[in-house]
Design a protein around this motif. Sequence first.
Motif, PDB file in Angstrom:
ATOM      1  N   GLN A  32      49.503  50.643  49.314  1.00  0.00           N
ATOM      2  CA  GLN A  32      49.793  49.326  48.506  1.00  0.00           C
ATOM      3  C   GLN A  32      48.556  48.296  48.672  1.00  0.00           C
ATOM      4  O   GLN A  32      48.405  47.744  47.844  1.00  0.00           O
ATOM      5  N   GLN A  33      48.340  48.152  49.932  1.00  0.00           N
ATOM      6  CA  GLN A  33      47.130  47.054  50.151  1.00  0.00           C
ATOM      7  C   GLN A  33      46.114  47.535  49.431  1.00  0.00           C
ATOM      8  O   GLN A  33      45.184  46.870  48.952  1.00  0.00           O
ATOM      9  N   LYS A  34      45.481  48.898  49.751  1.00  0.00           N
ATOM     10  CA  LYS A  34      44.278  49.469  48.914  1.00  0.00           C
ATOM     11  C   LYS A  34      44.419  49.456  47.560  1.00  0.00           C
ATOM     12  O   LYS A  34      43.315  48.841  46.810  1.00  0.00           O
ATOM     13  N   ILE A  35      45.614  49.569  46.893  1.00  0.00           N
ATOM     14  CA  ILE A  35      45.613  49.391  45.464  1.00  0.00           C
ATOM     15  C   ILE A  35      45.575  48.047  45.094  1.00  0.00           C
ATOM     16  O   ILE A  35      44.648  47.709  44.157  1.00  0.00           O
ATOM     17  N   ALA A  36      45.897  46.947  45.990  1.00  0.00           N
ATOM     18  CA  ALA A  36      45.871  45.591  45.724  1.00  0.00           C
ATOM     19  C   ALA A  36      44.463  45.100  45.717  1.00  0.00           C
ATOM     20  O   ALA A  36      43.879  44.403  44.928  1.00  0.00           O
ATOM     21  N   GLN A  37      43.633  45.823  46.520  1.00  0.00           N
ATOM     22  CA  GLN A  37      42.067  45.476  46.749  1.00  0.00           C
ATOM     23  C   GLN A  37      41.524  46.016  45.664  1.00  0.00           C
ATOM     24  O   GLN A  37      40.583  45.328  45.213  1.00  0.00           O
ATOM     25  N   GLU A  38      41.910  47.225  45.160  1.00  0.00           N
ATOM     26  CA  GLU A  38      41.135  47.750  44.109  1.00  0.00           C
ATOM     27  C   GLU A  38      41.210  47.225  42.796  1.00  0.00           C
ATOM     28  O   GLU A  38      40.355  47.184  42.024  1.00  0.00           O
ATOM     29  N   THR A  39      42.568  46.794  42.615  1.00  0.00           N
ATOM     30  CA  THR A  39      43.038  46.140  41.731  1.00  0.00           C
ATOM     31  C   THR A  39      42.212  44.801  41.448  1.00  0.00           C
ATOM     32  O   THR A  39      41.757  44.431  40.227  1.00  0.00           O
ATOM     33  N   ASN A  40      42.056  44.051  42.426  1.00  0.00           N
ATOM     34  CA  ASN A  40      41.256  42.920  42.383  1.00  0.00           C
ATOM     35  C   ASN A  40      39.705  43.078  42.163  1.00  0.00           C
ATOM     36  O   ASN A  40      39.164  42.383  41.088  1.00  0.00           O
ATOM     37  N   ARG A  66      38.762  45.639  40.548  1.00  0.00           N
ATOM     38  CA  ARG A  66      38.489  46.112  38.992  1.00  0.00           C
ATOM     39  C   ARG A  66      38.586  44.966  38.198  1.00  0.00           C
ATOM     40  O   ARG A  66      37.890  44.752  37.136  1.00  0.00           O
ATOM     41  N   ASP A  67      39.688  43.895  38.370  1.00  0.00           N
ATOM     42  CA  ASP A  67      39.717  42.870  37.551  1.00  0.00           C
ATOM     43  C   ASP A  67      38.369  41.893  37.410  1.00  0.00           C
ATOM     44  O   ASP A  67      38.008  41.598  36.526  1.00  0.00           O
ATOM     45  N   GLY A  68      37.832  41.862  38.746  1.00  0.00           N
ATOM     46  CA  GLY A  68      36.433  41.217  38.913  1.00  0.00           C
ATOM     47  C   GLY A  68      35.290  41.865  37.838  1.00  0.00           C
ATOM     48  O   GLY A  68      34.586  41.063  37.370  1.00  0.00           O
ATOM     49  N   LEU A  69      35.258  43.090  38.024  1.00  0.00           N
ATOM     50  CA  LEU A  69      34.399  43.762  37.167  1.00  0.00           C
ATOM     51  C   LEU A  69      34.583  43.493  35.736  1.00  0.00           C
ATOM     52  O   LEU A  69      33.506  43.604  34.974  1.00  0.00           O
ATOM     53  N   MET A  70      35.762  43.523  35.234  1.00  0.00           N
ATOM     54  CA  MET A  70      36.109  43.458  33.891  1.00  0.00           C
ATOM     55  C   MET A  70      35.741  42.161  33.518  1.00  0.00           C
ATOM     56  O   MET A  70      35.238  41.973  32.437  1.00  0.00           O
ATOM     57  N   LYS A  71      36.078  41.050  34.373  1.00  0.00           N
ATOM     58  CA  LYS A  71      35.439  39.646  33.850  1.00  0.00           C
ATOM     59  C   LYS A  71      34.057  39.655  33.876  1.00  0.00           C
ATOM     60  O   LYS A  71      33.527  38.935  32.784  1.00  0.00           O
ATOM     61  N   MET A  72      33.321  40.290  34.928  1.00  0.00           N
ATOM     62  CA  MET A  72      31.912  40.375  34.674  1.00  0.00           C
ATOM     63  C   MET A  72      31.401  41.160  33.424  1.00  0.00           C
ATOM     64  O   MET A  72      30.411  40.482  32.732  1.00  0.00           O
ATOM     65  N   LYS A  73      32.174  42.055  33.024  1.00  0.00           N
ATOM     66  CA  LYS A  73      31.617  42.794  31.779  1.00  0.00           C
ATOM     67  C   LYS A  73      31.944  41.768  30.407  1.00  0.00           C
ATOM     68  O   LYS A  73      31.112  41.784  29.561  1.00  0.00           O
TER      69      LYS A  73
END
Length: 592
Positions: free
Chosen positions: A353-361, A363-370
């Motif tokens: 769950q911790q890894k999922i939360a980190q990876e989700t953050n 991914r969201d950062g990459l989406m904003k950058m895109k």
Amino acid sequence: MSWGIELWDQNDNLAIHTNRGIDALDKYANFLRDRVAIETEYAGKLRRLVKNYQPKKKEEEDNEFTSMQAFRNLLKEVGDLAGQREVVSESLQLQIIQGVTLLSKTLRDDRKKCLSDGAMLQQNLSTQLSSLERAKRNYEKAYRDSEKAVENYKKADMDLNLSRAEVERYKTIMTSKIQQSDDAKNEYANQLQKTNNLQQQHFSILLPAVLSRLQELDEKRTRGIREFIIGAAEVESSVAPIIARCMEGIVKAGESINEKEDSFKVIERYQSGFTPPTDIPFEDLSKLDPDSLQDHYSNSMSNHLTMRGTMSANKIKKRVGIFNIFGSNKEDFSDLPPNQQRKKLQAKIAELQQKIAQETNARDGLMKMKIVYETNSSLGNPMTVEGQLNESEHKLEKLKIDLKKYQGYFERANQAQVANNSPQANRNQLQNGHRTSRHSNGSADDHHDEGDDQPDDAGSLSRSGSEDNVAQIQNGHNNNNNGSSASPESGLGTSHTSLPGSGQGSANENAIGEDAYFETEVEPLQPLGTCRALYPFEASSEGSIPMNEGEELQVIEIDQGDGWTRVRRANDSNGWDEGFVPTSYIECTLYA
């Protein structure tokens, strides 16, 4: 008080004294060097000691205990203490030893110059005294010669036989000698005056100045030793507060040890979740066949104490653990006791769950950058983020799959814990350090500490890890064509007409999916005897079957000390019903 006045005649002794003083200073410098070497060695040995006693990687699991945490904190404080000893060593080397060495060199140079000046003054005085002595001797000789010349003149003047010329010659000699005596006298007086003046100046001004300089350098040496000793103490005192805090940290580490908390953590770590064995029932040997009495007694004791199987058809078969029907894959920690399995699974789920939360953050950062790059292409190319975004999505999806898988493992572990309340689960005991689980084929599966699953000759029951089968297990149903009432959770398996390979359909054949397991035939247990129901019994838990008073049943497994006997009876579907009934409710007649 001045050495030049008080010790005007002790120049040699003062030279020896000042030399000894400087030697004492050098001796103190050597002491400090040895002290620095000891401090450095002590600090190095402390650091090696801390390194040697650092917990190994295989001991990391013990760090949860307060005693081990206190020991690690102690090692940290000792390491800090070693650092302070190194500070003391470096400070003594840079501040004290160098100062002592420089002072010693300066004092030796000044002393040498003072002694050289003093020797020169003494040489000048000695030279003047020699001149005075020489002038005095010349004066004495001239005076004696003049007196002799006067006496010779008087004799010549009184002698009437001498001519006037000879008398004049004696008079001339007398006059010359008197003049020489007067000159020698004047020279002696002159040298005496010069000697007295030089001697007075030597002992009142020149020599006292040199001796005062010797006094100053000796006092400088003494004052330097005092300052260096105090400085060395201050160096040690400067680290004393830090060393005191290290000691306070060690005391605090010791006070943090909580024996009750450690005991509770031991329970958390090693608690298996199994229930203790029930009372051993009394066996009335008078009701057994005398011929098989000894064998029955030996078999009963072996079953309860050491045997890892079940007596069936005069053979010993290993049991297959009922809670391993979901497979023997060690990633679900099935080789651990129930409590430890759930604990490990919970930790794994939290980690995922911790890894999922980190990876989700991420991914969201990459989406904003895109989005920003798409809005303003001058900031960057959106395609450069696309690959990273796809990789992040792939990782996130894999983590979610793993999380779902381990959540399934955790649910199954909870289901297995609930099943411990059944009579079948109560027979899961610790026998000689092994956990034995009962199965429908009468075999037993020994779970060793290494967690190796060893299937018996007949093999283990096949079981799918799909959600449908789990639901069927929870409801106590078994999909077979003969309508057997035994459930997989009870460990009773299926009848001999519905086993794999018997020609009958089974839900197990279609349940192989992500978690696939091996299917093997299970031989039906041979009856050990018969029994008659003394009282009616209503099945109230999984694994048990009802019976009516006076009903005749087949005994397929005797009571192993848990108060339950496994029986079988024919049903209306040309099959067999198997399950457990209370031993105290039946009267058994075993075959010879």
